[in-house]
Design a protein around this motif. Structure first.
Motif, PDB file in Angstrom:
ATOM      1  N   LEU A 113      33.640   1.661  24.108  1.00  0.00           N
ATOM      2  CA  LEU A 113      33.156   0.801  25.019  1.00  0.00           C
ATOM      3  C   LEU A 113      34.346  -0.076  25.100  1.00  0.00           C
ATOM      4  CD1 LEU A 113      29.481   0.485  23.984  1.00  0.00           C
ATOM      5  CD2 LEU A 113      30.537   1.608  26.099  1.00  0.00           C
ATOM      6  N   ALA A 114      34.920  -0.449  24.121  1.00  0.00           N
ATOM      7  CA  ALA A 114      35.805  -1.791  24.334  1.00  0.00           C
ATOM      8  C   ALA A 114      37.173  -1.429  24.932  1.00  0.00           C
ATOM      9  CB  ALA A 114      36.504  -1.937  22.800  1.00  0.00           C
ATOM     10  N   LYS A 115      37.340  -0.068  25.419  1.00  0.00           N
ATOM     11  CA  LYS A 115      38.650   0.184  26.200  1.00  0.00           C
ATOM     12  C   LYS A 115      38.310  -0.191  27.627  1.00  0.00           C
ATOM     13  CE  LYS A 115      40.090   3.966  23.229  1.00  0.00           C
ATOM     14  NZ  LYS A 115      40.231   5.423  22.923  1.00  0.00           N
ATOM     15  N   PHE A 116      37.229  -0.364  27.940  1.00  0.00           N
ATOM     16  CA  PHE A 116      36.756  -0.905  29.305  1.00  0.00           C
ATOM     17  C   PHE A 116      36.106  -2.084  29.431  1.00  0.00           C
ATOM     18  CE2 PHE A 116      33.444   2.212  28.574  1.00  0.00           C
ATOM     19  CZ  PHE A 116      32.464   1.709  29.236  1.00  0.00           C
ATOM     20  N   GLY A 117      36.206  -2.962  28.254  1.00  0.00           N
ATOM     21  CA  GLY A 117      35.690  -4.411  28.243  1.00  0.00           C
ATOM     22  C   GLY A 117      34.158  -4.543  27.899  1.00  0.00           C
ATOM     23  N   ALA A 118      33.557  -3.419  27.375  1.00  0.00           N
ATOM     24  CA  ALA A 118      32.113  -3.510  27.138  1.00  0.00           C
ATOM     25  C   ALA A 118      32.171  -3.646  25.585  1.00  0.00           C
ATOM     26  CB  ALA A 118      31.245  -2.616  27.361  1.00  0.00           C
ATOM     27  N   LYS A 119      30.871  -4.150  24.785  1.00  0.00           N
ATOM     28  CA  LYS A 119      30.488  -4.367  23.471  1.00  0.00           C
ATOM     29  C   LYS A 119      29.261  -3.914  23.139  1.00  0.00           C
ATOM     30  CE  LYS A 119      33.459  -8.433  23.396  1.00  0.00           C
ATOM     31  NZ  LYS A 119      33.372  -9.977  22.984  1.00  0.00           N
ATOM     32  N   LEU A 120      29.054  -3.403  21.733  1.00  0.00           N
ATOM     33  CA  LEU A 120      27.906  -3.008  21.361  1.00  0.00           C
ATOM     34  C   LEU A 120      27.803  -3.819  19.905  1.00  0.00           C
ATOM     35  CD1 LEU A 120      25.129  -1.324  21.698  1.00  0.00           C
ATOM     36  CD2 LEU A 120      26.372   0.364  20.029  1.00  0.00           C
ATOM     37  N   GLU A 121      27.103  -4.913  20.243  1.00  0.00           N
ATOM     38  CA  GLU A 121      27.026  -5.904  19.012  1.00  0.00           C
ATOM     39  C   GLU A 121      26.004  -5.396  18.087  1.00  0.00           C
ATOM     40  OE1 GLU A 121      27.186  -9.514  20.957  1.00  0.00           O
ATOM     41  OE2 GLU A 121      29.426  -9.510  21.236  1.00  0.00           O
ATOM     42  N   GLU A 122      26.151  -5.525  16.788  1.00  0.00           N
ATOM     43  CA  GLU A 122      25.000  -5.153  16.011  1.00  0.00           C
ATOM     44  C   GLU A 122      24.538  -6.774  15.444  1.00  0.00           C
ATOM     45  OE1 GLU A 122      23.926  -2.912  11.924  1.00  0.00           O
ATOM     46  OE2 GLU A 122      26.052  -3.032  12.534  1.00  0.00           O
ATOM     47  N   GLY A 123      23.196  -6.885  15.691  1.00  0.00           N
ATOM     48  CA  GLY A 123      22.428  -8.121  15.259  1.00  0.00           C
ATOM     49  C   GLY A 123      21.637  -7.942  14.053  1.00  0.00           C
ATOM     50  N   SER A 124      20.628  -8.664  13.915  1.00  0.00           N
ATOM     51  CA  SER A 124      19.817  -8.683  12.689  1.00  0.00           C
ATOM     52  C   SER A 124      18.558  -7.683  12.861  1.00  0.00           C
ATOM     53  CB  SER A 124      19.177  -9.873  12.363  1.00  0.00           C
ATOM     54  OG  SER A 124      18.392 -10.376  13.416  1.00  0.00           O
ATOM     55  N   ASP A 125      18.117  -6.971  11.786  1.00  0.00           N
ATOM     56  CA  ASP A 125      16.989  -6.059  11.821  1.00  0.00           C
ATOM     57  C   ASP A 125      17.468  -4.698  12.578  1.00  0.00           C
ATOM     58  OD1 ASP A 125      15.512  -7.713  10.428  1.00  0.00           O
ATOM     59  OD2 ASP A 125      14.723  -8.696  12.340  1.00  0.00           O
ATOM     60  N   GLU A 126      18.822  -4.398  12.424  1.00  0.00           N
ATOM     61  CA  GLU A 126      19.343  -3.325  13.093  1.00  0.00           C
ATOM     62  C   GLU A 126      18.856  -3.217  14.888  1.00  0.00           C
ATOM     63  OE1 GLU A 126      18.354   0.400  11.073  1.00  0.00           O
ATOM     64  OE2 GLU A 126      19.154  -0.434   9.275  1.00  0.00           O
ATOM     65  N   VAL A 127      19.061  -4.177  15.348  1.00  0.00           N
ATOM     66  CA  VAL A 127      19.049  -4.461  16.897  1.00  0.00           C
ATOM     67  C   VAL A 127      20.449  -4.568  17.382  1.00  0.00           C
ATOM     68  CG1 VAL A 127      18.104  -5.705  19.009  1.00  0.00           C
ATOM     69  CG2 VAL A 127      16.915  -5.396  17.047  1.00  0.00           C
ATOM     70  N   PHE A 128      20.710  -3.752  18.254  1.00  0.00           N
ATOM     71  CA  PHE A 128      22.128  -3.804  18.886  1.00  0.00           C
ATOM     72  C   PHE A 128      22.113  -4.164  20.343  1.00  0.00           C
ATOM     73  CE2 PHE A 128      22.332  -0.760  15.346  1.00  0.00           C
ATOM     74  CZ  PHE A 128      23.560  -0.926  15.089  1.00  0.00           C
ATOM     75  N   THR A 129      22.881  -5.044  20.649  1.00  0.00           N
ATOM     76  CA  THR A 129      23.023  -5.645  22.060  1.00  0.00           C
ATOM     77  C   THR A 129      24.139  -5.184  23.010  1.00  0.00           C
ATOM     78  OG1 THR A 129      21.808  -7.748  21.329  1.00  0.00           O
ATOM     79  CG2 THR A 129      23.021  -7.682  23.520  1.00  0.00           C
ATOM     80  N   LEU A 130      23.933  -4.515  24.069  1.00  0.00           N
ATOM     81  CA  LEU A 130      24.888  -3.666  24.740  1.00  0.00           C
ATOM     82  C   LEU A 130      25.443  -5.196  25.553  1.00  0.00           C
ATOM     83  CD1 LEU A 130      25.999  -2.819  27.819  1.00  0.00           C
ATOM     84  CD2 LEU A 130      26.686  -1.288  25.676  1.00  0.00           C
ATOM     85  N   ILE A 131      26.718  -5.545  25.453  1.00  0.00           N
ATOM     86  CA  ILE A 131      27.149  -6.402  26.580  1.00  0.00           C
ATOM     87  C   ILE A 131      28.189  -5.590  27.608  1.00  0.00           C
ATOM     88  CG2 ILE A 131      28.745  -8.599  26.875  1.00  0.00           C
ATOM     89  CD1 ILE A 131      26.221  -8.829  24.866  1.00  0.00           C
ATOM     90  N   PRO A 132      27.908  -5.753  28.895  1.00  0.00           N
ATOM     91  CA  PRO A 132      28.366  -4.877  29.795  1.00  0.00           C
ATOM     92  C   PRO A 132      30.175  -5.246  30.175  1.00  0.00           C
ATOM     93  CG  PRO A 132      26.578  -6.424  30.790  1.00  0.00           C
ATOM     94  CD  PRO A 132      26.595  -6.657  29.439  1.00  0.00           C
ATOM     95  N   SER A 133      30.453  -4.546  30.647  1.00  0.00           N
ATOM     96  CA  SER A 133      32.101  -4.624  31.165  1.00  0.00           C
ATOM     97  C   SER A 133      31.983  -5.705  32.418  1.00  0.00           C
ATOM     98  CB  SER A 133      32.517  -3.186  31.479  1.00  0.00           C
ATOM     99  OG  SER A 133      33.997  -3.596  31.972  1.00  0.00           O
ATOM    100  N   VAL A 134      32.895  -6.290  32.619  1.00  0.00           N
ATOM    101  CA  VAL A 134      33.157  -7.151  33.487  1.00  0.00           C
ATOM    102  C   VAL A 134      34.146  -7.002  34.354  1.00  0.00           C
ATOM    103  CG1 VAL A 134      31.768  -9.303  32.608  1.00  0.00           C
ATOM    104  CG2 VAL A 134      34.429  -9.018  32.445  1.00  0.00           C
ATOM    105  N   SER A 135      35.113  -6.171  33.965  1.00  0.00           N
ATOM    106  CA  SER A 135      36.122  -5.786  35.004  1.00  0.00           C
ATOM    107  C   SER A 135      36.430  -3.963  34.425  1.00  0.00           C
ATOM    108  CB  SER A 135      37.368  -6.468  34.677  1.00  0.00           C
ATOM    109  OG  SER A 135      37.979  -6.486  33.519  1.00  0.00           O
ATOM    110  N   MET A 136      37.141  -3.461  35.163  1.00  0.00           N
ATOM    111  CA  MET A 136      37.370  -2.083  34.781  1.00  0.00           C
ATOM    112  C   MET A 136      38.976  -1.842  34.887  1.00  0.00           C
ATOM    113  SD  MET A 136      35.662   0.568  34.012  1.00  0.00           S
ATOM    114  CE  MET A 136      34.034   0.019  34.098  1.00  0.00           C
TER     115      MET A 136
END
Length: 158
Positions: free
Chosen positions: A84-107
């Motif tokens: 995902l990082a290769k096109f500017g997106a992120k999958l961030e691990e938070g507490s209690d095994e909740v992950f947040t998908l942060i979308p890409s802003v450019s391609m």
């Protein structure tokens, strides 16, 4: 019966209506329905495809039920984060095994996806081809579960 069948419902929430017709499937773009959290407890193998889709349509979403992804053919959470990082997106691990998908802003003009010897990694990044050129390293990896994947992909009218 399989968890993969839930993709129709999930994609409907993401604004992709599926209509099964004789001889095929028609996908129609519609408005994205309210998104906050996706629980993948019953269908963890779909998380990669949904993460890629959310990343390219600009949807920040929380994912739960991903615990088993670390012990699949590869650590799919790590692999997904790297690709995902290769096109500017992120999958961030938070507490209690909740992950947040942060979308890409450019391609970028092209994205090269490493498969980690995992068939799901190769197939999950195909929604990205609607936004940029995608090169899949080790494309034969799909033979494990879907040997006709590339042939069927060529049939799409995008």
């Amino acid at each position: 019966m399989q968890g993969d069948s839930k993709i129709v419902e999930i994609m409907d929430r993401l604004g992709v209506k599926s209509e099964f017709k004789v001889g095929g499937l028609q996908l129609t773009k519609q408005e994205v329905k309210g998104l906050e959290t996706f629980d993948f407890s019953d269908c963890p193998d779909l998380a990669q495809t949904v993460a890629v889709t959310c990343a390219i349509i600009g949807q920040k979403v929380a994912f739960t039920g991903l615990e088993s992804l670390r012990i699949k053919e590869t650590d799919r959470i790590f692999a997904l984060q790297q690709e995902l990082a290769k096109f500017g997106a992120k999958l961030e691990e938070g507490s209690d095994e909740v992950f947040t998908l942060i979308p890409s802003v450019s391609m970028p003009n092209e994205v090269r996806i490493h498969t980690y010897d995992d068939h799901r990694m190769a197939m999950a990044f195909m929604p990205l081809m609607t936004k940029t050129r995608v090169i899949i390293e080790d494309p034969e990896v799909v033979n494990k579960s879907y040997p006709s994947f590339w042939k069927h992909l060529e049939l799409l009218k995008i």
